[in-house]
Design an enzyme around this catalytic site. Sequence first.
Site, PDB file in Angstrom:
ATOM      1  N   ALA A  13     -10.293  -0.858   6.376  1.00  0.00           N
ATOM      2  CA  ALA A  13     -10.595  -2.227   6.812  1.00  0.00           C
ATOM      3  C   ALA A  13      -9.540  -3.226   6.354  1.00  0.00           C
ATOM      4  CB  ALA A  13     -11.970  -2.649   6.292  1.00  0.00           C
ATOM      5  N   GLY A  14      -8.530  -2.755   5.684  1.00  0.00           N
ATOM      6  CA  GLY A  14      -7.471  -3.653   5.213  1.00  0.00           C
ATOM      7  C   GLY A  14      -6.478  -3.961   6.319  1.00  0.00           C
ATOM      8  N   ILE A  16      -3.206  -3.206   6.595  1.00  0.00           N
ATOM      9  CA  ILE A  16      -2.393  -2.069   7.046  1.00  0.00           C
ATOM     10  C   ILE A  16      -3.260  -1.114   7.873  1.00  0.00           C
ATOM     11  CG2 ILE A  16      -1.051  -0.053   6.320  1.00  0.00           C
ATOM     12  CD1 ILE A  16      -0.095  -1.663   3.906  1.00  0.00           C
ATOM     13  N   ARG A  92      -2.837  -6.251  -7.470  1.00  0.00           N
ATOM     14  CA  ARG A  92      -2.698  -6.929  -8.754  1.00  0.00           C
ATOM     15  C   ARG A  92      -3.286  -8.327  -8.624  1.00  0.00           C
ATOM     16  NH1 ARG A  92       2.398  -5.731 -12.045  1.00  0.00           N
ATOM     17  NH2 ARG A  92       1.703  -6.311 -14.107  1.00  0.00           N
ATOM     18  N   ASN A 105      -6.185   1.549 -10.499  1.00  0.00           N
ATOM     19  CA  ASN A 105      -5.765   2.476  -9.457  1.00  0.00           C
ATOM     20  C   ASN A 105      -5.926   3.924  -9.882  1.00  0.00           C
ATOM     21  OD1 ASN A 105      -4.906   1.059  -7.000  1.00  0.00           O
ATOM     22  ND2 ASN A 105      -3.772  -0.119  -8.515  1.00  0.00           N
ATOM     23  N   GLN A 112     -10.086  10.318  -5.664  1.00  0.00           N
ATOM     24  CA  GLN A 112      -9.676  10.794  -4.336  1.00  0.00           C
ATOM     25  C   GLN A 112      -8.961  12.143  -4.425  1.00  0.00           C
ATOM     26  OE1 GLN A 112      -7.765   7.538  -2.229  1.00  0.00           O
ATOM     27  NE2 GLN A 112      -9.665   6.352  -2.203  1.00  0.00           N
ATOM     28  N   VAL A 129       0.236   5.232   0.282  1.00  0.00           N
ATOM     29  CA  VAL A 129       0.852   3.945   0.619  1.00  0.00           C
ATOM     30  C   VAL A 129       0.474   2.894  -0.428  1.00  0.00           C
ATOM     31  CG1 VAL A 129       0.942   2.105   2.369  1.00  0.00           C
ATOM     32  CG2 VAL A 129       0.883   4.510   3.088  1.00  0.00           C
ATOM     33  N   ASN A 131      -0.154   0.792  -3.634  1.00  0.00           N
ATOM     34  CA  ASN A 131       0.705   0.655  -4.824  1.00  0.00           C
ATOM     35  C   ASN A 131      -0.061   0.704  -6.135  1.00  0.00           C
ATOM     36  OD1 ASN A 131       3.327   0.462  -3.773  1.00  0.00           O
ATOM     37  ND2 ASN A 131       2.815  -1.563  -2.946  1.00  0.00           N
ATOM     38  N   ASP A 159      10.965   1.209   3.140  1.00  0.00           N
ATOM     39  CA  ASP A 159      12.228   0.803   2.507  1.00  0.00           C
ATOM     40  C   ASP A 159      13.412   1.365   3.295  1.00  0.00           C
ATOM     41  OD1 ASP A 159      10.777  -0.310   0.152  1.00  0.00           O
ATOM     42  OD2 ASP A 159      10.198   1.795  -0.053  1.00  0.00           O
ATOM     43  N   HIS A 187       9.118   3.225  -5.290  1.00  0.00           N
ATOM     44  CA  HIS A 187       8.870   2.173  -4.292  1.00  0.00           C
ATOM     45  C   HIS A 187       8.545   0.883  -5.048  1.00  0.00           C
ATOM     46  CE1 HIS A 187       7.418  -0.253  -1.056  1.00  0.00           C
ATOM     47  NE2 HIS A 187       6.267  -0.388  -1.671  1.00  0.00           N
TER      48      HIS A 187
HETATM   49  P1  NAX Z   1      -5.630  -4.965   1.952  1.00  0.00           P
HETATM   50  O1  NAX Z   1      -6.097  -5.605   0.698  1.00  0.00           O
HETATM   51  O2  NAX Z   1      -5.611  -5.739   3.221  1.00  0.00           O
HETATM   52  O3  NAX Z   1      -6.506  -3.669   2.235  1.00  0.00           O
HETATM   53  C1  NAX Z   1      -6.797  -2.727   1.251  1.00  0.00           C
HETATM   54  C2  NAX Z   1      -8.124  -2.121   1.624  1.00  0.00           C
HETATM   55  O4  NAX Z   1      -8.355  -1.019   0.745  1.00  0.00           O
HETATM   56  C3  NAX Z   1      -9.311  -3.079   1.457  1.00  0.00           C
HETATM   57  O5  NAX Z   1     -10.047  -3.115   2.670  1.00  0.00           O
HETATM   58  C4  NAX Z   1     -10.125  -2.443   0.321  1.00  0.00           C
HETATM   59  O6  NAX Z   1     -11.519  -2.599   0.482  1.00  0.00           O
HETATM   60  C5  NAX Z   1      -9.719  -0.974   0.459  1.00  0.00           C
HETATM   61  N1  NAX Z   1      -9.965  -0.182  -0.741  1.00  0.00           N
HETATM   62  C6  NAX Z   1      -9.814  -0.561  -2.044  1.00  0.00           C
HETATM   63  N2  NAX Z   1     -10.189   0.432  -2.850  1.00  0.00           N
HETATM   64  C7  NAX Z   1     -10.561   1.464  -2.056  1.00  0.00           C
HETATM   65  C8  NAX Z   1     -11.060   2.747  -2.325  1.00  0.00           C
HETATM   66  N3  NAX Z   1     -11.272   3.176  -3.566  1.00  0.00           N
HETATM   67  N4  NAX Z   1     -11.338   3.554  -1.268  1.00  0.00           N
HETATM   68  C9  NAX Z   1     -11.176   3.129  -0.008  1.00  0.00           C
HETATM   69  N5  NAX Z   1     -10.711   1.907   0.314  1.00  0.00           N
HETATM   70  C10 NAX Z   1     -10.408   1.081  -0.711  1.00  0.00           C
HETATM   71  O7  NAX Z   1      -4.192  -4.365   1.625  1.00  0.00           O
HETATM   72  P2  NAX Z   1      -3.044  -3.894   2.611  1.00  0.00           P
HETATM   73  O8  NAX Z   1      -2.170  -5.032   2.930  1.00  0.00           O
HETATM   74  O9  NAX Z   1      -3.642  -3.118   3.715  1.00  0.00           O
HETATM   75  O10 NAX Z   1      -2.185  -2.957   1.640  1.00  0.00           O
HETATM   76  C11 NAX Z   1      -2.692  -1.751   1.142  1.00  0.00           C
HETATM   77  C12 NAX Z   1      -1.802  -1.186   0.056  1.00  0.00           C
HETATM   78  O11 NAX Z   1      -0.516  -0.894   0.553  1.00  0.00           O
HETATM   79  C13 NAX Z   1      -1.571  -2.141  -1.128  1.00  0.00           C
HETATM   80  O12 NAX Z   1      -1.712  -1.404  -2.324  1.00  0.00           O
HETATM   81  C14 NAX Z   1      -0.132  -2.561  -0.941  1.00  0.00           C
HETATM   82  O13 NAX Z   1       0.460  -2.926  -2.187  1.00  0.00           O
HETATM   83  C15 NAX Z   1       0.466  -1.325  -0.364  1.00  0.00           C
HETATM   84  N6  NAX Z   1       1.753  -1.436   0.322  1.00  0.00           N
HETATM   85  C16 NAX Z   1       2.623  -0.410   0.205  1.00  0.00           C
HETATM   86  C17 NAX Z   1       3.837  -0.371   0.846  1.00  0.00           C
HETATM   87  C18 NAX Z   1       4.775   0.800   0.715  1.00  0.00           C
HETATM   88  O14 NAX Z   1       5.887   0.706   1.261  1.00  0.00           O
HETATM   89  N7  NAX Z   1       4.459   1.893   0.023  1.00  0.00           N
HETATM   90  C19 NAX Z   1       4.267  -1.528   1.690  1.00  0.00           C
HETATM   91  C20 NAX Z   1       3.146  -2.356   2.159  1.00  0.00           C
HETATM   92  C21 NAX Z   1       2.041  -2.579   1.167  1.00  0.00           C
HETATM   93  O15 NAX Z   1       2.396  -3.667   0.347  1.00  0.00           O
END
Ligand code: NAX
Length: 327
Positions: A13-14, A16, A92, A105, A112, A129, A131, A159, A187
Amino acid sequence: APAPVTVTVTGAAGQIGYALLFRIASGAMLGPDVPVKLNLLEVPQAAKAAEGTVLELMDCAFPLVAGLEVFDDPTKAFDGANIALLVGARPRGPGMERADLLSANGGIFSVQGRALNEGAASDVKVAVVGNPANTNALIAASHARDIPAQRFTAMTRLDHDRAVAQLAAKTGAPVSSISKLAIWGNHSASQYPDITHATVGGTPATSLVEQSWISEEFIPRVAQRGAEIIAVRGGSSAASAANAAVEHMRLWVQGTPAGDWTSMAVPSDGSYGVQEGLVSSFPVTTSGGDYAIVPGLNISDFSRTRIDASVAELLSERDAVTELGLL
Ligand code: NAX
């Protein structure tokens, strides 16, 4: 038609997740002939929003969608998973220390990892994905005793794509003419985007740009692109991150093209002086569903210093999560 592939997406639901699910459902990741069963995992508070995304996925009437289900239980969500995209993570918050972030985390990725161990398909491929992606992958792998650690990877394709785009813009060449760019390390802002092996239309990239551009503009721009997107867009990268996740998995499953490679954070086998077991980004080739770190590249002194600095950060993250008892 081939049997459906079960794809589990966490954080469904986030932002991404919202950009990612429709691409997978359309066939962009696994190809136009492969049906997909989508399992969406969310925390209970966000399960209703994920159900809303399912309604929209239904309304696309994608011919390849063979199933759509929302879960708040990781064990059920990963049951039979062939592909797991671990996007959901704890961001964070204000005043949060690094140890708090790692431990929040760690709680998510250890659970998981165990859930994947319990029920994922024997060929499961995992891309983290969320962080801190590299260390989250390390934690998940360490809790999935029966799954080879090599199946746990973290995404640095965003990246990689950012670096390709910057080099294309600088040289005025099309992105399709650029090969063999590599992201090394974590990353994070310490990552090393490396053009020393890259070519632009067959010409060595380093002969087309100044060293000062590489060290003063290119590397910081790529490493800090996430912050730049937040400053300009008012939100963190979403569609570009989703695209990179699609590409990470598409290449792992379908193979890298001849004469090129991709960047993936994978458990080190000790290559290039990266301590064995650390999940660090390397140039990799893929074929037949397997990947291999590109061997035998010449590493310049400049590259050595940059790789070592990012790997040192990974080591310190590993030490911190070890101390927290998360491995
Ligand atoms: P959002 O905050 O929009 O969405 C995250 C979603 O994860 C929320 O809906 C939340 O309810 C859900 N969630 C949290 N804990 C959970 C769990 N235990 N089980 C299932 N769902 C859970 O974040 P979004 O912008 O979608 O980013 C997601 C992650 O990607 C973040 O950690 C972000 O830092 C990371 N990213 C990583 C990147 C990469 O290149 N590796 C780049 C993009 C992004 O910043």
